[in-house]
Write a protein that holds these residues in place. Structure first.
Motif, short mmCIF file in Angstrom:
data_model
loop_
_atom_site.label_atom_id
_atom_site.label_comp_id
_atom_site.label_asym_id
_atom_site.label_seq_id
_atom_site.Cartn_x
_atom_site.Cartn_y
_atom_site.Cartn_z
N ALA A 1 50.59 33.93 36.53
CA ALA A 1 50.80 33.43 37.98
C ALA A 1 52.22 33.99 38.29
O ALA A 1 52.45 34.47 39.30
CB ALA A 1 50.68 32.12 38.05
N GLY A 2 53.13 33.91 37.23
CA GLY A 2 54.43 34.05 37.55
C GLY A 2 54.80 35.73 37.51
O GLY A 2 55.68 36.12 38.16
N GLU A 3 54.07 36.41 36.79
CA GLU A 3 53.88 37.90 37.04
C GLU A 3 53.00 38.32 38.43
O GLU A 3 53.07 39.65 38.49
CB GLU A 3 53.52 38.59 35.80
N ARG A 4 52.63 37.30 39.04
CA ARG A 4 51.82 37.64 40.20
C ARG A 4 50.65 38.83 39.96
O ARG A 4 50.52 39.61 40.81
CB ARG A 4 52.61 38.31 41.41
N ARG A 5 50.10 38.60 39.06
CA ARG A 5 49.03 39.41 38.63
C ARG A 5 47.59 38.68 38.63
O ARG A 5 47.44 37.45 38.60
CB ARG A 5 49.01 40.02 37.03
N GLU A 6 46.42 39.34 38.54
CA GLU A 6 45.24 38.53 38.58
C GLU A 6 44.88 37.91 37.30
O GLU A 6 45.35 38.36 36.25
CB GLU A 6 44.12 39.90 38.58
N ILE A 7 44.48 36.53 37.38
CA ILE A 7 44.50 35.62 36.41
C ILE A 7 43.09 35.74 36.05
O ILE A 7 41.97 35.24 36.68
CB ILE A 7 44.65 34.28 36.98
N LEU A 8 42.61 36.13 34.83
CA LEU A 8 41.45 36.10 34.20
C LEU A 8 41.51 35.58 32.88
O LEU A 8 42.55 35.72 32.12
CB LEU A 8 40.94 37.75 34.21
N MET A 9 40.42 35.28 32.26
CA MET A 9 40.37 34.70 31.00
C MET A 9 39.52 35.53 30.01
O MET A 9 38.72 36.38 30.62
CB MET A 9 39.69 33.32 30.86
N PRO A 10 39.77 35.67 28.80
CA PRO A 10 38.99 36.44 28.23
C PRO A 10 37.61 36.00 28.12
O PRO A 10 37.01 35.00 28.07
CB PRO A 10 39.60 36.04 26.65
N GLU B 1 37.98 30.08 36.84
CA GLU B 1 37.18 30.06 35.53
C GLU B 1 37.59 28.96 34.62
O GLU B 1 36.67 28.61 33.96
CB GLU B 1 37.72 31.43 34.82
N ILE B 2 38.85 28.30 34.81
CA ILE B 2 38.98 27.42 34.00
C ILE B 2 39.66 26.17 34.84
O ILE B 2 40.49 25.38 34.29
CB ILE B 2 40.25 27.76 32.85
N ASP B 3 39.26 26.17 35.96
CA ASP B 3 39.41 25.04 37.09
C ASP B 3 41.01 24.63 36.97
O ASP B 3 41.38 23.39 36.83
CB ASP B 3 38.51 23.86 36.46
N ARG C 1 31.05 28.41 33.63
CA ARG C 1 31.35 29.45 32.63
C ARG C 1 32.07 28.69 31.29
O ARG C 1 32.48 27.80 31.37
CB ARG C 1 32.67 30.30 33.08
N PRO C 2 31.46 29.16 30.06
CA PRO C 2 31.99 28.65 28.81
C PRO C 2 33.26 29.26 28.66
O PRO C 2 33.81 30.15 29.05
CB PRO C 2 31.13 29.36 28.01
N GLY C 3 33.99 28.27 28.02
CA GLY C 3 35.36 28.66 27.72
C GLY C 3 36.12 27.43 26.61
O GLY C 3 35.60 26.47 26.52
N LEU C 4 36.96 27.79 26.08
CA LEU C 4 37.71 26.76 25.29
C LEU C 4 38.09 25.56 25.91
O LEU C 4 38.79 25.66 26.77
CB LEU C 4 38.88 27.63 24.25
N ALA C 5 37.82 24.48 25.32
CA ALA C 5 38.19 23.21 25.81
C ALA C 5 38.53 22.31 24.49
O ALA C 5 38.11 22.46 23.60
CB ALA C 5 37.10 22.64 26.82
N LEU C 6 39.25 21.28 25.09
CA LEU C 6 39.39 19.89 24.33
C LEU C 6 38.64 18.79 24.72
O LEU C 6 38.34 18.61 25.84
CB LEU C 6 41.02 19.65 24.45
N THR C 7 38.04 18.15 23.68
CA THR C 7 37.19 16.92 24.02
C THR C 7 37.84 15.79 23.52
O THR C 7 38.54 15.86 22.40
CB THR C 7 35.76 17.00 23.30
N VAL C 8 38.09 14.64 24.38
CA VAL C 8 39.07 13.61 23.90
C VAL C 8 38.25 12.40 24.12
O VAL C 8 37.15 12.33 24.89
CB VAL C 8 40.28 13.44 24.71
N ASP C 9 38.40 11.33 23.54
CA ASP C 9 37.72 9.90 23.62
C ASP C 9 38.67 9.05 24.68
O ASP C 9 38.21 8.16 24.83
CB ASP C 9 37.60 9.26 22.16
N ALA C 10 39.68 9.55 24.99
CA ALA C 10 40.44 8.72 26.03
C ALA C 10 39.83 8.88 27.44
O ALA C 10 39.19 9.78 27.59
CB ALA C 10 41.81 9.14 26.02
N ALA C 11 39.95 7.77 28.05
CA ALA C 11 39.21 7.63 29.26
C ALA C 11 39.64 8.63 30.19
O ALA C 11 40.84 8.68 30.56
CB ALA C 11 39.17 6.26 30.00
#
Length: 194
Positions: A137-146, A12-14, A77-87
Protein backbone atom coordinates in the motif's frame (compact mmCIF):
# COMPACT_ATOMS: atom_id res chain seq x y z
CA UNK A 1 -17.14 7.82 15.22
CA UNK A 2 -15.13 9.41 12.45
CA UNK A 3 -15.39 9.77 8.69
CA UNK A 4 -12.71 7.78 6.87
CA UNK A 5 -11.64 6.90 3.34
CA UNK A 6 -10.32 3.59 2.02
CA UNK A 7 -6.71 3.98 0.88
CA UNK A 8 -5.95 0.34 0.04
CA UNK A 9 -7.75 -2.98 0.14
CA UNK A 10 -6.79 -6.64 -0.15
CA UNK A 11 -9.85 -8.86 -0.50
CA UNK A 12 -7.73 -12.03 -0.36
CA UNK A 13 -6.97 -11.54 3.33
CA UNK A 14 -9.85 -9.24 4.28
CA UNK A 15 -7.74 -6.15 5.08
CA UNK A 16 -8.33 -2.47 4.33
CA UNK A 17 -6.25 0.60 5.11
CA UNK A 18 -8.19 3.72 6.07
CA UNK A 19 -7.32 7.37 6.45
CA UNK A 20 -9.31 9.63 8.79
CA UNK A 21 -10.70 12.84 7.26
CA UNK A 22 -10.51 15.03 10.36
CA UNK A 23 -7.39 15.92 12.27
CA UNK A 24 -7.17 14.24 15.64
CA UNK A 25 -5.20 15.26 18.65
CA UNK A 26 -3.02 12.20 19.10
CA UNK A 27 -0.50 13.96 21.33
CA UNK A 28 1.19 11.41 23.51
CA UNK A 29 -0.11 8.47 21.48
CA UNK A 30 2.41 5.97 20.16
CA UNK A 31 1.66 3.67 17.22
CA UNK A 32 1.87 -0.04 17.95
CA UNK A 33 4.45 -2.14 16.11
CA UNK A 34 3.25 -4.88 13.77
CA UNK A 35 5.12 -8.15 14.35
CA UNK A 36 7.34 -9.47 11.59
CA UNK A 37 7.21 -12.93 13.14
CA UNK A 38 4.59 -15.57 13.71
CA UNK A 39 3.55 -16.27 17.30
CA UNK A 40 3.87 -19.70 18.87
CA UNK A 41 1.04 -21.94 20.01
CA UNK A 42 0.10 -21.05 23.63
CA UNK A 43 1.39 -17.46 23.34
CA UNK A 44 -0.95 -15.23 25.38
CA UNK A 45 -2.88 -12.67 23.35
CA UNK A 46 -5.48 -9.92 23.77
CA UNK A 47 -8.21 -9.10 21.23
CA UNK A 48 -9.45 -5.50 21.17
CA UNK A 49 -12.60 -4.20 19.52
CA UNK A 50 -16.19 -3.10 19.80
CA UNK A 51 -18.26 -6.30 19.64
CA UNK A 52 -21.98 -5.70 19.29
CA UNK A 53 -21.39 -1.94 19.21
CA UNK A 54 -20.92 0.09 22.35
CA UNK A 55 -18.72 3.05 23.18
CA UNK A 56 -16.05 1.34 25.29
CA UNK A 57 -13.36 -0.87 23.84
CA UNK A 58 -13.71 -4.54 24.80
CA UNK A 59 -10.57 -6.56 25.54
CA UNK A 60 -10.60 -10.35 25.77
CA UNK A 61 -7.64 -12.57 26.53
CA UNK A 62 -6.65 -16.04 25.39
CA UNK A 63 -3.91 -18.00 23.65
CA UNK A 64 -2.84 -18.85 20.13
CA UNK A 65 -4.15 -22.34 19.47
CA UNK A 66 -3.10 -22.77 15.81
CA UNK A 67 -0.89 -21.16 13.18
CA UNK A 68 -1.91 -22.70 9.87
CA UNK A 69 -3.66 -22.20 6.56
CA UNK A 70 -7.37 -21.43 7.02
CA UNK A 71 -10.12 -20.48 4.57
CA UNK A 72 -10.76 -16.73 4.72
CA UNK A 73 -14.54 -16.21 4.81
CA UNK A 74 -14.46 -12.94 2.81
CA UNK A 75 -12.47 -14.22 -0.19
CA UNK A 76 -13.13 -17.95 0.20
CA UNK A 77 -9.38 -18.30 -0.34
CA UNK A 78 -6.98 -20.28 1.83
CA UNK A 79 -4.28 -18.27 3.55
CA UNK A 80 -2.08 -18.30 6.60
CA UNK A 81 -4.07 -17.40 9.71
CA UNK A 82 -3.89 -17.47 13.48
CA UNK A 83 -6.52 -19.28 15.54
CA UNK A 84 -7.18 -17.96 19.04
CA UNK A 85 -9.44 -18.99 21.89
CA UNK A 86 -10.05 -15.38 22.98
CA UNK A 87 -13.60 -14.28 22.23
CA UNK A 88 -14.01 -12.71 18.77
CA UNK A 89 -17.51 -11.49 18.02
CA UNK A 90 -19.27 -9.30 15.49
CA UNK A 91 -17.61 -5.89 15.83
CA UNK A 92 -14.15 -7.29 16.65
CA UNK A 93 -13.28 -7.61 12.95
CA UNK A 94 -10.45 -5.25 12.09
CA UNK A 95 -9.35 -4.97 15.70
CA UNK A 96 -5.82 -5.82 16.78
CA UNK A 97 -4.66 -9.11 18.23
CA UNK A 98 -1.94 -8.05 20.69
CA UNK A 99 0.91 -9.94 22.30
CA UNK A 100 -0.16 -9.90 25.96
CA UNK A 101 3.39 -9.28 27.20
CA UNK A 102 4.80 -6.80 24.64
CA UNK A 103 1.71 -5.06 23.21
CA UNK A 104 3.00 -5.77 19.69
CA UNK A 105 0.34 -6.38 17.01
CA UNK A 106 0.42 -10.11 16.19
CA UNK A 107 -2.62 -10.00 13.92
CA UNK A 108 -5.94 -8.43 12.96
CA UNK A 109 -9.19 -10.20 13.88
CA UNK A 110 -11.28 -11.16 10.86
CA UNK A 111 -13.69 -14.00 11.63
CA UNK A 112 -14.82 -16.60 14.08
CA UNK A 113 -15.83 -20.17 13.39
CA UNK A 114 -19.51 -20.77 14.08
CA UNK A 115 -20.49 -24.43 13.96
CA UNK A 116 -22.31 -26.94 16.10
CA UNK A 117 -19.99 -28.11 18.87
CA UNK A 118 -17.37 -25.41 18.16
CA UNK A 119 -16.65 -22.72 20.73
CA UNK A 120 -13.98 -20.04 21.06
CA UNK A 121 -12.34 -20.33 17.64
CA UNK A 122 -11.52 -16.90 16.32
CA UNK A 123 -9.15 -16.14 13.47
CA UNK A 124 -6.69 -13.33 12.78
CA UNK A 125 -4.56 -12.24 9.84
CA UNK A 126 -0.93 -12.72 11.01
CA UNK A 127 1.57 -9.86 11.35
CA UNK A 128 3.82 -10.84 8.41
CA UNK A 129 0.84 -10.68 6.01
CA UNK A 130 -0.24 -7.33 7.48
CA UNK A 131 3.29 -5.99 6.94
CA UNK A 132 3.28 -7.23 3.33
CA UNK A 133 -0.08 -5.49 2.80
CA UNK A 134 1.14 -2.21 4.35
CA UNK A 135 4.38 -2.23 2.33
CA UNK A 136 2.49 -2.73 -0.94
CA UNK A 137 0.00 0.00 0.00
CA UNK A 138 2.88 2.38 0.84
CA UNK A 139 4.47 1.72 -2.55
CA UNK A 140 1.09 2.12 -4.28
CA UNK A 141 1.42 -1.22 -6.04
CA UNK A 142 -1.06 -4.03 -6.53
CA UNK A 143 -1.60 -5.93 -3.32
CA UNK A 144 -1.45 -9.67 -3.89
CA UNK A 145 -0.75 -12.52 -1.53
CA UNK A 146 1.42 -15.52 -2.38
CA UNK A 147 -0.35 -18.37 -4.11
CA UNK A 148 0.47 -21.71 -5.71
CA UNK A 149 -2.30 -20.96 -8.27
CA UNK A 150 -3.87 -24.36 -7.84
CA UNK A 151 -6.67 -26.08 -5.96
CA UNK A 152 -5.47 -28.60 -3.38
CA UNK A 153 -7.06 -31.40 -1.39
CA UNK A 154 -5.64 -32.65 1.89
CA UNK A 155 -4.92 -36.35 1.59
CA UNK A 156 -6.52 -37.29 4.89
CA UNK A 157 -8.13 -40.45 3.55
CA UNK A 158 -5.91 -43.52 3.82
CA UNK A 159 -7.54 -44.92 0.66
CA UNK A 160 -6.68 -41.75 -1.28
CA UNK A 161 -3.07 -41.85 -0.07
CA UNK A 162 -2.72 -45.50 -1.10
CA UNK A 163 -4.33 -44.83 -4.52
CA UNK A 164 -1.61 -42.23 -5.18
CA UNK A 165 1.22 -44.49 -4.02
CA UNK A 166 1.84 -42.89 -0.63
CA UNK A 167 2.46 -45.13 2.36
CA UNK A 168 -0.54 -45.08 4.70
CA UNK A 169 1.42 -43.30 7.46
CA UNK A 170 2.44 -40.39 5.17
CA UNK A 171 0.38 -37.25 4.52
CA UNK A 172 0.24 -34.86 1.60
CA UNK A 173 -1.75 -32.60 -0.70
CA UNK A 174 -3.27 -33.60 -4.02
CA UNK A 175 -3.28 -30.99 -6.81
CA UNK A 176 -6.85 -31.00 -8.17
CA UNK A 177 -6.46 -28.17 -10.70
CA UNK A 178 -3.70 -25.84 -11.72
CA UNK A 179 -4.77 -22.36 -12.84
CA UNK A 180 -1.77 -21.91 -15.15
CA UNK A 181 -1.40 -25.54 -16.28
CA UNK A 182 -1.08 -24.59 -19.97
CA UNK A 183 1.61 -21.96 -19.40
CA UNK A 184 5.25 -22.73 -20.04
CA UNK A 185 7.20 -23.23 -16.83
CA UNK A 186 4.18 -24.31 -14.78
CA UNK A 187 5.45 -27.16 -12.66
CA UNK A 188 2.29 -28.24 -10.82
CA UNK A 189 -0.38 -30.14 -12.72
CA UNK A 190 -3.58 -31.93 -11.75
CA UNK A 191 -2.81 -35.24 -10.06
CA UNK A 192 0.53 -34.17 -8.55
CA UNK A 193 1.07 -35.01 -4.90
CA UNK A 194 2.90 -32.63 -2.59
Amino acid sequence: KLQAKVVAICHEIDLALLTVDSELDLTGSQPLEVADRLPHVFDRVRVCGYPVGGNACSITEGVISRVEVQDYSHSLRPGLALTVDAAINSGNSGGPLLDASTGEILGVAFQKLVAQGVELQGHAVPGPLIRRFLEAAGERREILMPSLNCDLQAMESQALRLSKGLPSEKAGLLVLRSVNEDKKGQRLTAGDVL
